[in-house]
Write a protein that holds these residues in place. Structure first.
Motif, PDB file in Angstrom:
ATOM      1  N   LEU A  44      -2.198  16.311   7.746  1.00  0.00           N
ATOM      2  CA  LEU A  44      -1.646  16.556   9.082  1.00  0.00           C
ATOM      3  C   LEU A  44      -2.529  15.914  10.149  1.00  0.00           C
ATOM      4  CD1 LEU A  44       0.485  18.077  10.829  1.00  0.00           C
ATOM      5  CD2 LEU A  44      -1.164  19.965  10.912  1.00  0.00           C
ATOM      6  N   ALA A  45      -3.846  16.042   9.992  1.00  0.00           N
ATOM      7  CA  ALA A  45      -4.765  15.423  10.945  1.00  0.00           C
ATOM      8  C   ALA A  45      -4.636  13.905  10.931  1.00  0.00           C
ATOM      9  CB  ALA A  45      -6.204  15.836  10.629  1.00  0.00           C
ATOM     10  N   VAL A  46      -4.407  13.315   9.763  1.00  0.00           N
ATOM     11  CA  VAL A  46      -4.219  11.859   9.675  1.00  0.00           C
ATOM     12  C   VAL A  46      -2.968  11.437  10.430  1.00  0.00           C
ATOM     13  CG1 VAL A  46      -3.642   9.966   8.097  1.00  0.00           C
ATOM     14  CG2 VAL A  46      -5.469  11.549   7.522  1.00  0.00           C
ATOM     15  N   VAL A  47      -1.877  12.151  10.217  1.00  0.00           N
ATOM     16  CA  VAL A  47      -0.623  11.802  10.904  1.00  0.00           C
ATOM     17  C   VAL A  47      -0.790  11.946  12.412  1.00  0.00           C
ATOM     18  CG1 VAL A  47       1.787  12.496  11.216  1.00  0.00           C
ATOM     19  CG2 VAL A  47       0.819  12.350   8.921  1.00  0.00           C
ATOM     20  N   PHE A  48      -1.392  13.049  12.840  1.00  0.00           N
ATOM     21  CA  PHE A  48      -1.618  13.260  14.270  1.00  0.00           C
ATOM     22  C   PHE A  48      -2.512  12.164  14.851  1.00  0.00           C
ATOM     23  CE2 PHE A  48      -0.833  18.080  15.093  1.00  0.00           C
ATOM     24  CZ  PHE A  48       0.490  17.918  14.728  1.00  0.00           C
ATOM     25  N   TYR A  49      -3.657  11.917  14.208  1.00  0.00           N
ATOM     26  CA  TYR A  49      -4.597  10.941  14.749  1.00  0.00           C
ATOM     27  C   TYR A  49      -4.032   9.524  14.708  1.00  0.00           C
ATOM     28  CZ  TYR A  49      -9.042  12.686  16.424  1.00  0.00           C
ATOM     29  OH  TYR A  49     -10.031  13.220  17.206  1.00  0.00           O
ATOM     30  N   LEU A  50      -3.254   9.197  13.695  1.00  0.00           N
ATOM     31  CA  LEU A  50      -2.667   7.859  13.647  1.00  0.00           C
ATOM     32  C   LEU A  50      -1.693   7.657  14.801  1.00  0.00           C
ATOM     33  CD1 LEU A  50      -2.522   5.178  12.182  1.00  0.00           C
ATOM     34  CD2 LEU A  50      -0.710   6.137  10.762  1.00  0.00           C
ATOM     35  N   SER A  51      -0.857   8.660  15.061  1.00  0.00           N
ATOM     36  CA  SER A  51       0.081   8.533  16.184  1.00  0.00           C
ATOM     37  C   SER A  51      -0.672   8.486  17.513  1.00  0.00           C
ATOM     38  CB  SER A  51       1.091   9.670  16.173  1.00  0.00           C
ATOM     39  OG  SER A  51       0.473  10.908  16.450  1.00  0.00           O
ATOM     40  N   ALA A  52      -1.710   9.286  17.646  1.00  0.00           N
ATOM     41  CA  ALA A  52      -2.493   9.281  18.882  1.00  0.00           C
ATOM     42  C   ALA A  52      -3.243   7.966  19.056  1.00  0.00           C
ATOM     43  CB  ALA A  52      -3.471  10.455  18.884  1.00  0.00           C
ATOM     44  N   SER A  53      -3.754   7.412  17.965  1.00  0.00           N
ATOM     45  CA  SER A  53      -4.485   6.145  18.044  1.00  0.00           C
ATOM     46  C   SER A  53      -3.578   5.002  18.480  1.00  0.00           C
ATOM     47  CB  SER A  53      -5.115   5.807  16.695  1.00  0.00           C
ATOM     48  OG  SER A  53      -6.057   6.768  16.326  1.00  0.00           O
ATOM     49  N   VAL A  54      -2.373   4.976  17.937  1.00  0.00           N
ATOM     50  CA  VAL A  54      -1.433   3.921  18.316  1.00  0.00           C
ATOM     51  C   VAL A  54      -1.027   4.078  19.781  1.00  0.00           C
ATOM     52  CG1 VAL A  54       0.888   3.016  17.886  1.00  0.00           C
ATOM     53  CG2 VAL A  54      -0.632   3.536  15.969  1.00  0.00           C
ATOM     54  N   THR A  97      -9.355   8.492  12.526  1.00  0.00           N
ATOM     55  CA  THR A  97      -8.199   8.412  11.636  1.00  0.00           C
ATOM     56  C   THR A  97      -8.631   8.023  10.235  1.00  0.00           C
ATOM     57  OG1 THR A  97      -6.802   7.746  13.493  1.00  0.00           O
ATOM     58  CG2 THR A  97      -5.950   7.324  11.290  1.00  0.00           C
ATOM     59  N   LEU A  98      -9.510   7.050  10.142  1.00  0.00           N
ATOM     60  CA  LEU A  98     -10.015   6.616   8.835  1.00  0.00           C
ATOM     61  C   LEU A  98     -10.775   7.735   8.124  1.00  0.00           C
ATOM     62  CD1 LEU A  98     -10.505   4.363   6.736  1.00  0.00           C
ATOM     63  CD2 LEU A  98     -12.569   3.788   8.036  1.00  0.00           C
ATOM     64  N   LEU A  99     -11.629   8.454   8.854  1.00  0.00           N
ATOM     65  CA  LEU A  99     -12.387   9.552   8.252  1.00  0.00           C
ATOM     66  C   LEU A  99     -11.465  10.652   7.741  1.00  0.00           C
ATOM     67  CD1 LEU A  99     -15.367   9.826  10.748  1.00  0.00           C
ATOM     68  CD2 LEU A  99     -15.478   9.121   8.351  1.00  0.00           C
ATOM     69  N   TYR A 100     -10.497  11.041   8.555  1.00  0.00           N
ATOM     70  CA  TYR A 100      -9.552  12.066   8.118  1.00  0.00           C
ATOM     71  C   TYR A 100      -8.710  11.570   6.943  1.00  0.00           C
ATOM     72  CZ  TYR A 100     -10.484  15.449  11.803  1.00  0.00           C
ATOM     73  OH  TYR A 100     -11.075  16.382  12.606  1.00  0.00           O
ATOM     74  N   PHE A 101      -8.368  10.286   6.925  1.00  0.00           N
ATOM     75  CA  PHE A 101      -7.600   9.726   5.818  1.00  0.00           C
ATOM     76  C   PHE A 101      -8.394   9.791   4.515  1.00  0.00           C
ATOM     77  CE2 PHE A 101      -6.361   6.033   3.213  1.00  0.00           C
ATOM     78  CZ  PHE A 101      -5.051   6.373   2.962  1.00  0.00           C
ATOM     79  N   LEU A 102      -9.654   9.369   4.562  1.00  0.00           N
ATOM     80  CA  LEU A 102     -10.496   9.440   3.361  1.00  0.00           C
ATOM     81  C   LEU A 102     -10.661  10.877   2.893  1.00  0.00           C
ATOM     82  CD1 LEU A 102     -13.215   6.806   4.297  1.00  0.00           C
ATOM     83  CD2 LEU A 102     -11.387   6.565   2.600  1.00  0.00           C
ATOM     84  N   HIS A 103     -10.887  11.783   3.843  1.00  0.00           N
ATOM     85  CA  HIS A 103     -11.036  13.202   3.497  1.00  0.00           C
ATOM     86  C   HIS A 103      -9.744  13.725   2.866  1.00  0.00           C
ATOM     87  CE1 HIS A 103     -13.252  17.110   4.789  1.00  0.00           C
ATOM     88  NE2 HIS A 103     -12.646  17.274   3.626  1.00  0.00           N
ATOM     89  N   ALA A 104      -8.602  13.336   3.403  1.00  0.00           N
ATOM     90  CA  ALA A 104      -7.312  13.794   2.872  1.00  0.00           C
ATOM     91  C   ALA A 104      -7.079  13.267   1.467  1.00  0.00           C
ATOM     92  CB  ALA A 104      -6.181  13.352   3.804  1.00  0.00           C
ATOM     93  N   ILE A 105      -7.370  12.003   1.232  1.00  0.00           N
ATOM     94  CA  ILE A 105      -7.150  11.414  -0.093  1.00  0.00           C
ATOM     95  C   ILE A 105      -8.020  12.103  -1.135  1.00  0.00           C
ATOM     96  CG2 ILE A 105      -7.468   9.320  -1.477  1.00  0.00           C
ATOM     97  CD1 ILE A 105      -4.977   9.307   0.294  1.00  0.00           C
ATOM     98  N   PHE A 106      -9.293  12.268  -0.842  1.00  0.00           N
ATOM     99  CA  PHE A 106     -10.187  12.882  -1.822  1.00  0.00           C
ATOM    100  C   PHE A 106      -9.952  14.382  -1.960  1.00  0.00           C
ATOM    101  CE2 PHE A 106     -12.549   8.924  -0.948  1.00  0.00           C
ATOM    102  CZ  PHE A 106     -12.561   8.435  -2.243  1.00  0.00           C
TER     103      PHE A 106
END
Length: 154
Positions: free
Chosen positions: A91-101, A137-146
């Motif tokens: 959820l944090a990845v989706v939120f941060y990706l939309s906010a980053s864009v 976004t990258l940090l949350y993505f890595l955390h989500a994947i692992f």
């Protein structure tokens, strides 16, 4: 670095600082806090997209803080916590990706105007916020994947 295996539960106490992917908590605090500070220190125009960026940065900062304290105090030992851990970080990845864009697009549009009027300080703060937002976004993505890999092993 220690890693949780299929027989282990989620880490508690000091193990949070040495287990993977939980060692991402500290960089997520720092980078997410920087996004919050950088966006808050610039002029907020237009309100709506930058309001979304502020909401995301505050939501993820507070959520990560609560998540971190739950892990430190050992409140994460039920069987549903690995799934919730992966879910929160996705959820944090989706939120941060939309906010980053959104932030990158608004910064691009503001850059043309701010460079004409000579307000480069705010433009540089906006660029810094865009970079930090993408790093978060990258940090949350890595955390989500692992976290998802850990969840599937459990």
């Amino acid at each position: 670095m220690a890693s949780t295996t299929s027989g282990d539960v989620l880490p508690t106490g000091g193990r949070v600082f040495i287990t993977f992917p939980d060692l991402f908590f500290i960089p997520e605090f720092v980078i997410g806090g920087l996004v919050w500070i950088l966006v808050a220190s610039t002029r907020v125009m237009p309100d709506n997209p930058l309001g979304w960026v502020m909401f995301v940065s505050v939501f993820c900062f507070v959520g990560t803080t609560l998540w971190f304290f739950i892990f430190i105090c050992g409140g994460n030992q039920s069987s549903f916590w690995p799934a919730m851990d992966a879910g929160f970080h996705f959820l944090a990845v989706v939120f941060y990706l939309s906010a980053s864009v959104d932030l990158a697009y608004i910064t691009f549009l503001k850059g043309e105007v701010l460079s004409l009027i000579g307000d480069l300080k705010n433009y540089r703060l906006d660029i810094s916020a865009v970079v930090m937002s993408h790093v978060a976004t990258l940090l949350y993505f890595l955390h989500a994947i692992f976290s998802a890999i850990r969840w599937k092993r459990a």
